[in-house]
Design a protein around this motif. Structure first.
Motif, mmCIF file in Angstrom:
data_model
loop_
_atom_site.group_PDB
_atom_site.id
_atom_site.type_symbol
_atom_site.label_atom_id
_atom_site.label_comp_id
_atom_site.label_asym_id
_atom_site.label_seq_id
_atom_site.Cartn_x
_atom_site.Cartn_y
_atom_site.Cartn_z
ATOM 1 N N ILE A 163 -0.269 -15.898 5.696
ATOM 2 C CA ILE A 163 -0.616 -16.485 4.402
ATOM 3 C C ILE A 163 0.261 -15.951 3.276
ATOM 4 C CG2 ILE A 163 -2.979 -17.008 5.107
ATOM 5 C CD1 ILE A 163 -3.922 -14.544 3.598
ATOM 6 N N GLY A 164 1.357 -15.288 3.659
ATOM 7 C CA GLY A 164 2.395 -14.981 2.671
ATOM 8 C C GLY A 164 2.424 -13.591 2.094
ATOM 9 N N TYR A 165 1.666 -12.650 2.657
ATOM 10 C CA TYR A 165 1.667 -11.290 2.112
ATOM 11 C C TYR A 165 2.738 -10.429 2.774
ATOM 12 C CZ TYR A 165 -2.630 -11.903 -0.571
ATOM 13 O OH TYR A 165 -3.560 -12.320 -1.492
ATOM 14 N N SER A 166 3.326 -9.548 1.972
ATOM 15 C CA SER A 166 4.272 -8.552 2.486
ATOM 16 C C SER A 166 3.516 -7.271 2.808
ATOM 17 C CB SER A 166 5.355 -8.256 1.444
ATOM 18 O OG SER A 166 4.775 -7.619 0.306
ATOM 19 N N ASP A 167 4.188 -6.338 3.487
ATOM 20 C CA ASP A 167 3.546 -5.047 3.793
ATOM 21 C C ASP A 167 3.156 -4.316 2.516
ATOM 22 O OD1 ASP A 167 3.516 -5.014 6.634
ATOM 23 O OD2 ASP A 167 5.648 -4.542 6.672
ATOM 24 N N ALA A 168 4.032 -4.349 1.521
ATOM 25 C CA ALA A 168 3.736 -3.656 0.267
ATOM 26 C C ALA A 168 2.504 -4.239 -0.411
ATOM 27 C CB ALA A 168 4.939 -3.731 -0.665
ATOM 28 N N GLN A 169 2.353 -5.565 -0.351
ATOM 29 C CA GLN A 169 1.184 -6.206 -0.955
ATOM 30 C C GLN A 169 -0.095 -5.892 -0.184
ATOM 31 O OE1 GLN A 169 2.873 -10.215 -0.919
ATOM 32 N NE2 GLN A 169 2.775 -10.254 -3.172
ATOM 33 N N ILE A 170 0.017 -5.849 1.142
ATOM 34 C CA ILE A 170 -1.155 -5.494 1.953
ATOM 35 C C ILE A 170 -1.580 -4.056 1.653
ATOM 36 C CG2 ILE A 170 -2.040 -5.230 4.306
ATOM 37 C CD1 ILE A 170 0.086 -7.358 5.148
ATOM 38 N N ASP A 171 -0.597 -3.168 1.543
ATOM 39 C CA ASP A 171 -0.901 -1.773 1.194
ATOM 40 C C ASP A 171 -1.625 -1.700 -0.139
ATOM 41 O OD1 ASP A 171 0.282 -0.787 3.490
ATOM 42 O OD2 ASP A 171 2.209 -0.348 2.535
ATOM 43 N N ARG A 172 -1.127 -2.457 -1.113
ATOM 44 C CA ARG A 172 -1.740 -2.407 -2.444
ATOM 45 C C ARG A 172 -3.184 -2.903 -2.408
ATOM 46 N NH1 ARG A 172 -0.023 -1.582 -7.549
ATOM 47 N NH2 ARG A 172 -1.234 -2.528 -9.242
ATOM 48 N N MET A 173 -3.437 -4.009 -1.695
ATOM 49 C CA MET A 173 -4.815 -4.496 -1.587
ATOM 50 C C MET A 173 -5.715 -3.453 -0.924
ATOM 51 S SD MET A 173 -4.610 -8.582 -0.739
ATOM 52 C CE MET A 173 -3.675 -8.420 0.788
ATOM 53 N N ALA A 174 -5.192 -2.770 0.095
ATOM 54 C CA ALA A 174 -5.987 -1.749 0.788
ATOM 55 C C ALA A 174 -6.315 -0.590 -0.143
ATOM 56 C CB ALA A 174 -5.249 -1.260 2.027
ATOM 57 N N TYR A 175 -5.351 -0.195 -0.990
ATOM 58 C CA TYR A 175 -5.610 0.889 -1.939
ATOM 59 C C TYR A 175 -6.600 0.449 -3.021
ATOM 60 C CZ TYR A 175 -2.174 4.245 -0.200
ATOM 61 O OH TYR A 175 -1.500 5.168 0.560
ATOM 62 N N ILE A 176 -6.481 -0.811 -3.477
ATOM 63 C CA ILE A 176 -7.437 -1.311 -4.466
ATOM 64 C C ILE A 176 -8.847 -1.267 -3.890
ATOM 65 C CG2 ILE A 176 -8.182 -3.371 -5.725
ATOM 66 C CD1 ILE A 176 -5.173 -4.117 -5.946
ATOM 67 N N SER A 177 -8.989 -1.706 -2.645
ATOM 68 C CA SER A 177 -10.298 -1.662 -1.984
ATOM 69 C C SER A 177 -10.790 -0.230 -1.823
ATOM 70 C CB SER A 177 -10.199 -2.347 -0.620
ATOM 71 O OG SER A 177 -11.402 -2.196 0.108
ATOM 72 N N SER A 178 -9.882 0.688 -1.462
ATOM 73 C CA SER A 178 -10.263 2.087 -1.217
ATOM 74 C C SER A 178 -10.681 2.804 -2.497
ATOM 75 C CB SER A 178 -9.089 2.841 -0.579
ATOM 76 O OG SER A 178 -8.753 2.295 0.680
ATOM 77 N N LEU A 179 -10.059 2.426 -3.628
ATOM 78 C CA LEU A 179 -10.274 3.158 -4.884
ATOM 79 C C LEU A 179 -11.069 2.354 -5.906
ATOM 80 C CD1 LEU A 179 -6.671 4.645 -5.193
ATOM 81 C CD2 LEU A 179 -8.738 5.827 -4.407
ATOM 82 N N GLY A 180 -11.554 1.192 -5.493
ATOM 83 C CA GLY A 180 -12.319 0.343 -6.393
ATOM 84 C C GLY A 180 -13.803 0.402 -6.104
ATOM 85 N N TYR A 181 -14.367 -0.742 -5.775
ATOM 86 C CA TYR A 181 -15.812 -0.852 -5.562
ATOM 87 C C TYR A 181 -16.293 0.131 -4.493
ATOM 88 C CZ TYR A 181 -20.304 -3.022 -4.342
ATOM 89 O OH TYR A 181 -21.630 -3.259 -4.094
#
Length: 412
Positions: free
Chosen positions: A107-125
């Motif tokens: 669906i068009g994500y790069s590794d860097a973008q996947i990493d960022r989403m994972a960190y947002i999830s880890s450090l967010g809600y």
């Protein structure tokens, strides 16, 4: 005209349904478990400037206000990762669970973008116990912004405040501690040889202690790290720090729930924390040895020994009185007083003297020491080599011997 439009919509809907069914047949294994998406609206909305595709009907939704919803997959917390695609909870559009990154790539994500989403999830809600609806909305919004960084506006202030918190945490992930990967040289054992490091990036305060080697002591204050060693420490080693949470808490879960006609949802576990290391090296310590010196010498002096004999009553000198002179029970000779009562006999005196023993310390590995350590050795009175140390000890012993032999003249 209206009849033609209705026919067109009906045909579009039928085509979408057929595409959905063929997609499910071709992509989802016959016995594969399916997962149903759901969402609960938070009532917190932001304006989206992009077009949303409704793949079920083949239509689109224009810019407008979007609810920052709580997405679920079979009841489990999940995040929408396709903000430009409409979601459906209809079982016919059930999702397939795909572990790993292949679906994200699709669906068009790069590794860097996947990493960022994972960190947002880890450090967010949920991080640090923040389960507020505002933090939930902020976390979902920021995951959308990975793909649509400029796609949202009119964000509620309460949500923006949580976005700012997450961004501040991400700043630690994407910036380096200024002393990361440095090697600290510790020039001795004990706190007096402590080395203090200051982090100019302002992020070290967010790191936890992971590994501190035996014999290494640290003291932390904000972005400052103080390090010293005791004698049980190895000569070299590494201190390891993890950002926000320890490595042992990370699961690195990355699961996509995919359906070609539906919006893709994702579940992220705690991602590996950013790791920061500081190496240390205990510099070579001085190795010492001693030299000593003691000097012997003969004190020599030519003297005249004088005696004066007087009458007790008149106090006048008495002539002709014989005296014998002794030194250490050895006769030096005899003589008689003159008319004034004086008698003189010459004597040559020799005596052996021994100085005290003087010791000096020298460093056997001088050239291996740091300049600071060499200066410390000098301040202790230590010498850089054996010959200089011996010369100093000899000089002190000779000076003491000279004092002793000179004292012989004074006594006589």
């Amino acid at each position: 005209m209206q009849k033609k439009q209705k026919i067109k919509k009906f045909i579009t809907a039928c085509m979408a349904t057929i595409y959905s069914l063929t997609s499910l047949i071709s992509i989802t294994p016959v016995h594969a478990e399916s997962y149903s998406a759901s969402l609960n609206k938070t009532g917190l909305k932001a304006y989206h400037s992009f077009i949303i595709e409704d793949r079920f009907s083949g239509t689109t939704i224009g810019p407008g206000m979007m609810d920052l919803s709580d997405f679920r997959i079979n009841g489990q917390k999940a995040y929408c990762v396709e903000p430009m695609v409409q979601i459906s909870s209809n079982p016919i559009y059930a999702h397939e669970k795909i572990t790993g990154r292949s679906a994200f790539y699709k669906i068009g994500y790069s590794d860097a973008q996947i990493d960022r989403m994972a960190y947002i999830s880890s450090l967010g809600y949920g991080f640090n116990g923040d389960n507020s609806i505002e933090m939930l909305a902020a976390t979902q919004l920021m995951i959308w912004q990975v793909q649509q960084p400029n796609g949202f506006s009119q964000i509620p202030s309460s949500v923006q405040a949580k976005v700012n918190i997450i961004n501040d945490r991400l700043n630690t992930i994407y910036k380096n501690v200024s002393f990361a990967n440095n090697t600290v040289e510790i020039e001795g054992y004990g706190e007096e040889y402590a080395v203090t490091l200051d982090d100019s990036s302002g992020t070290f305060k967010n790191y936890l202690n992971n590994t501190i080697p035996t014999g290494i002591h640290i003291e932390r204050s904000g972005n400052t790290l103080k390090i010293w060693a005791d004698k049980s420490a190895a000569e070299t080693g590494n201190l390891v720090f993890d950002a926000f949470y320890l490595q042992s808490q990370a699961t690195n879960t990355e699961i996509a729930y995919y359906q070609p006609l539906n919006q893709t949802l994702a579940v992220f576990g705690k991602k590996d924390p950013k790791v920061m290391r500081v190496s240390y090296k205990i510099l070579v310590q001085p190795e010492t040895a001693e030299v000593s010196s003691s000097k012997k010498g003969i004190g020599k002096v030519d003297v005249k020994l004088n005696m004066h004999k007087t009458d007790k009553d008149s106090k006048k000198g008495i002539e002709g009185i014989e005296f014998e002179f002794f030194r250490d029970d050895v006769s030096l000779g005899k003589d008689r007083t003159d008319e004034n009562g004086n008698v003189t006999i010459p004597s040559h005196i020799e005596q052996e003297f021994t100085s005290d023993t003087f010791k000096e310390t020298y460093v056997t590995n001088w050239d291996e020491l740091s300049e600071r350590m060499q200066n410390e050795c000098i301040s202790k009175g230590w010498f850089s080599n054996q010959s200089d140390a011996q010369a100093s000890a000899d000089k002190k012993a000779q000076a003491h011997l000279d004092i002793k032999t000179k004292s012989m003249y004074i006594k006589l």
